[in-house]
Design an enzyme around this catalytic site. Structure first.
Site, PDB file in Angstrom:
ATOM      1  CG  HIS A  34      -6.520  -2.865   3.180  1.00  0.00           C
ATOM      2  ND1 HIS A  34      -5.620  -1.229   2.628  1.00  0.00           N
ATOM      3  CD2 HIS A  34      -8.409  -2.590   2.826  1.00  0.00           C
ATOM      4  CE1 HIS A  34      -6.614  -0.722   2.039  1.00  0.00           C
ATOM      5  NE2 HIS A  34      -8.356  -1.156   2.146  1.00  0.00           N
TER       6      HIS A  34
ATOM      7  CG  ASN B  64     -12.253  -0.669   4.027  1.00  0.00           C
ATOM      8  OD1 ASN B  64     -12.667  -1.101   4.949  1.00  0.00           O
ATOM      9  ND2 ASN B  64     -11.067  -0.701   3.881  1.00  0.00           N
TER      10      ASN B  64
ATOM     11  CG  ASP C 218      -1.684   0.891   1.182  1.00  0.00           C
ATOM     12  OD1 ASP C 218      -1.871   2.250   1.198  1.00  0.00           O
ATOM     13  OD2 ASP C 218      -3.585   0.454   0.793  1.00  0.00           O
ATOM     14  CB  ILE C 219       1.025   3.847  -2.075  1.00  0.00           C
ATOM     15  CG1 ILE C 219      -0.377   4.658  -1.890  1.00  0.00           C
ATOM     16  CG2 ILE C 219       1.644   3.173  -3.398  1.00  0.00           C
ATOM     17  CD1 ILE C 219      -0.275   6.067  -3.215  1.00  0.00           C
TER      18      ILE C 219
ATOM     19  CG  HIS D 239      -8.671  -2.798  -2.266  1.00  0.00           C
ATOM     20  ND1 HIS D 239      -9.763  -2.339  -2.730  1.00  0.00           N
ATOM     21  CD2 HIS D 239      -8.521  -1.781  -1.258  1.00  0.00           C
ATOM     22  CE1 HIS D 239     -10.285  -1.268  -2.101  1.00  0.00           C
ATOM     23  NE2 HIS D 239      -9.888  -1.233  -0.995  1.00  0.00           N
TER      24      HIS D 239
ATOM     25  CD  GLU E 172     -11.069   6.116   0.984  1.00  0.00           C
ATOM     26  OE1 GLU E 172      -9.109   5.890   0.418  1.00  0.00           O
ATOM     27  OE2 GLU E 172     -10.848   6.886   1.470  1.00  0.00           O
ATOM     28  CB  VAL E 173     -10.015   2.024  -5.052  1.00  0.00           C
ATOM     29  CG1 VAL E 173      -9.584   1.351  -6.676  1.00  0.00           C
ATOM     30  CG2 VAL E 173      -8.921   2.339  -4.663  1.00  0.00           C
TER      31      VAL E 173
END
Length: 125
Positions: free
Chosen positions: A112, A97, A39-40, A110, A105-106
């Site tokens: 995490h 999420n 993750d960035i 995904h 948010e995307v």
């Protein structure tokens, strides 16, 4: 900004661009069904994102539409990434999420993966 997961898949989302190679990333793991990268904006000592290669907006979309083989391959990829980082013994957290209330948010599923430190309670009390 939270997204509406009832909308169709957006081929211009950041994870679709990473999968196409339009945006560079550091590959941690890849198989036929999944791709994992750091993750960035890490929220723990280890914070890896694992994404399916298919066009799925959310966990709900994926669980409803993906083939059994794809689901198994993706979930196995998450486990492989955790074992690559020796997390089975000390433990780790997975988070996916979904939708606005979940803070997604995307608009690409995904997971995490957090670890390499004590993570505390799942939801602050």
């Amino acid at each position: 900004m939270p997204i509406d997961v009832t909308q169709p898949y957006d081929d211009d989302n950041i994870f679709a661009k990473i999968l196409r190679g339009d945006i560079p990333s550091v590959k941690i793991y890849e198989n036929e069904w999944a791709y994992a990268f750091p993750d960035i904006n890490p929220q723990a000592k280890l914070h890896v994102l694992v994404i399916p290669k298919g066009r799925y907006v959310s966990w709900d979309d994926f669980s409803a539409k993906a083939a059994d083989e794809e689901i198994a391959g993706f979930i196995r990829a998450v486990g492989i990434v955790a074992r690559m980082h020796d997390l089975a013994g000390p433990g780790y957290r997975l988070l996916a999420n979904v939708g606005p209330d979940g803070g997604q948010e995307v608009p690409h599923l995904h997971v995490h993966l957090f670890g390499q430190q004590p993570l505390g309670p799942m939801i602050s009390r």
